[in-house]
Write a protein that holds these residues in place. Structure first.
Motif, PDB file in Angstrom:
ATOM      1  N   ILE A 163       0.835  -1.204   0.000  1.00  0.00           N
ATOM      2  CA  ILE A 163       0.000   0.000   0.000  1.00  0.00           C
ATOM      3  C   ILE A 163       0.870   1.255   0.000  1.00  0.00           C
ATOM      4  O   ILE A 163       0.636   2.198  -0.772  1.00  0.00           O
ATOM      5  CB  ILE A 163      -0.959  -0.006   1.208  1.00  0.00           C
ATOM      6  N   SER A 164       1.910   1.273   0.829  1.00  0.00           N
ATOM      7  CA  SER A 164       2.810   2.434   0.879  1.00  0.00           C
ATOM      8  C   SER A 164       3.506   2.639  -0.462  1.00  0.00           C
ATOM      9  O   SER A 164       3.631   3.775  -0.941  1.00  0.00           O
ATOM     10  CB  SER A 164       3.861   2.240   1.978  1.00  0.00           C
ATOM     11  N   LEU A 167       0.961   4.100  -2.981  1.00  0.00           N
ATOM     12  CA  LEU A 167       0.644   5.499  -2.706  1.00  0.00           C
ATOM     13  C   LEU A 167       1.798   6.427  -3.113  1.00  0.00           C
ATOM     14  O   LEU A 167       1.580   7.499  -3.674  1.00  0.00           O
ATOM     15  CB  LEU A 167       0.326   5.690  -1.224  1.00  0.00           C
ATOM     16  N   TYR A 168       3.013   5.985  -2.852  1.00  0.00           N
ATOM     17  CA  TYR A 168       4.200   6.766  -3.204  1.00  0.00           C
ATOM     18  C   TYR A 168       4.266   6.997  -4.712  1.00  0.00           C
ATOM     19  O   TYR A 168       4.467   8.120  -5.186  1.00  0.00           O
ATOM     20  CB  TYR A 168       5.443   6.021  -2.723  1.00  0.00           C
ATOM     21  N   LEU A 215       1.820   6.510  -7.084  1.00  0.00           N
ATOM     22  CA  LEU A 215       0.656   7.223  -7.612  1.00  0.00           C
ATOM     23  C   LEU A 215       0.781   8.718  -7.336  1.00  0.00           C
ATOM     24  O   LEU A 215       0.472   9.557  -8.199  1.00  0.00           O
ATOM     25  CB  LEU A 215      -0.628   6.696  -6.983  1.00  0.00           C
ATOM     26  N   GLY A 216       1.245   9.061  -6.142  1.00  0.00           N
ATOM     27  CA  GLY A 216       1.395  10.463  -5.791  1.00  0.00           C
ATOM     28  C   GLY A 216       2.412  11.174  -6.667  1.00  0.00           C
ATOM     29  O   GLY A 216       2.205  12.327  -7.063  1.00  0.00           O
ATOM     30  N   ALA A 260      -5.034   0.499  -1.907  1.00  0.00           N
ATOM     31  CA  ALA A 260      -4.217   1.696  -2.088  1.00  0.00           C
ATOM     32  C   ALA A 260      -4.822   2.636  -3.124  1.00  0.00           C
ATOM     33  O   ALA A 260      -4.908   3.847  -2.913  1.00  0.00           O
ATOM     34  CB  ALA A 260      -2.795   1.316  -2.487  1.00  0.00           C
ATOM     35  N   THR A 302      -7.944   4.264  -1.735  1.00  0.00           N
ATOM     36  CA  THR A 302      -7.593   5.273  -0.731  1.00  0.00           C
ATOM     37  C   THR A 302      -7.075   6.544  -1.398  1.00  0.00           C
ATOM     38  O   THR A 302      -7.415   7.660  -0.989  1.00  0.00           O
ATOM     39  CB  THR A 302      -6.520   4.720   0.231  1.00  0.00           C
ATOM     40  N   PHE A 303      -6.261   6.366  -2.429  1.00  0.00           N
ATOM     41  CA  PHE A 303      -5.682   7.516  -3.128  1.00  0.00           C
ATOM     42  C   PHE A 303      -6.742   8.300  -3.886  1.00  0.00           C
ATOM     43  O   PHE A 303      -6.830   9.517  -3.777  1.00  0.00           O
ATOM     44  CB  PHE A 303      -4.584   7.039  -4.087  1.00  0.00           C
ATOM     45  N   ASN A 304      -7.549   7.584  -4.658  1.00  0.00           N
ATOM     46  CA  ASN A 304      -8.618   8.228  -5.428  1.00  0.00           C
ATOM     47  C   ASN A 304      -9.586   7.160  -5.921  1.00  0.00           C
ATOM     48  O   ASN A 304      -9.284   6.444  -6.880  1.00  0.00           O
ATOM     49  CB  ASN A 304      -8.040   8.999  -6.615  1.00  0.00           C
TER      50      ASN A 304
END
Length: 246
Positions: free
Chosen positions: A79-80, A83-84, A86-87, A126, A129-131
């Motif tokens: 998940i981390s 997120l890293y 995708l961001g 993930a 959560t992000f979008n």
């Protein structure tokens, strides 16, 4: 009829700019298996110029092996990692005035998640959560597609123009003979069967039913541009429109 054509880009190949004139969706590497900030930014600009839907192409942390090494990581680490990546891409897309609309995992992350329920769930968690508006591209009929739907994401079932299939609908491992389709006529015939008939002939000769919503054209293949041009021309001749998923 209509179909989405996607390509994995930003991976250090010289074909990217031309491929973006032929596909409707782009999966842009986020730096963990290939690419870097400059490559991502350049790919995003080309995609926007050609009105191509932009997606993230995250990977295991495996730059040495182009993201193709199998890994067993805890869900929280997955998940981390997601997120890293995708961001990172989303920041560049926004800065360039675009919008990220989908996610397609890369390499071993993609193939393991096709069968590993827990990994598939971590990836989808993930993304959600992000979008939660992002679509998730996964192998047609796979656990990743099932997990996306269960998470509430829009799942887009992907098929491959230039990869051979096993009888269970999985992709033949790249290290095995016949895994990659090098012949243009064979790639076109397989694509048309997938798109029009919703089926593919596996390596053992059996017929596999698939739900083709997007077709991947690998940007790093020796025949990538030729395949893309020929497939696009054939789809046009069959009056099949090429559009990103809506």
């Amino acid at each position: 009829m209509q179909i989405d054509l996607n390509a994995d880009l930003g991976e250090g190949c010289d074909n990217d700019e031309m491929l973006l004139t032929l596909v409707s969706s782009a999966n842009i590497a986020c730096g963990w298996h290939a690419g870097d900030a400059n490559t991502m930014r350049r790919s995003v600009r080309w995609a926007i110029q050609n009105d191509v839907a932009i997606g993230a192409h995250p990977s295991f942390p495996d730059r040495e092996n182009f993201g193709r090494s199998a890994m067993q990581l805890p869900p929280e680490e997955i998940i981390s990692a997601m997120l890293y990546q995708l961001g990172a891409l989303d920041a560049i897309v926004r800065a360039e005035g675009g919008r990220m609309v989908h996610v397609k995992p890369h390499g071993a992350l993609y193939n393991q998640a096709a069968k590993d329920v827990l990994l598939a769930q971590a990836i989808c968690s993930a993304v959600h959560t992000f979008n939660p508006q992002l679509a998730l591209f996964g192998l047609a009929g796979s656990e990743l597609i099932n997990a996306a739907r269960q998470t509430g994401l829009t799942a887009i079932e992907e098929v491959f123009a230039d990869r051979a299939y096993n009888a269970d609908g999985s992709l033949v491992r790249r290290t095995l003979p016949g895994a990659m389709i090098e012949d243009e006529a064979q790639a076109i015939a397989q694509t048309m069967s997938l798109v029009k008939d919703k089926q593919v002939t596996a390596l053992d000769g059996s017929i596999v039913k698939v739900n083709a919503q997007t077709v991947c054209l690998h940007g790093d293949g020796a025949h990538a541009l030729a395949f893309a041009r020929q497939i696009r021309a054939r789809l046009s001749s069959e009056r099949i429109a090429v559009h990103a998923p809506s």
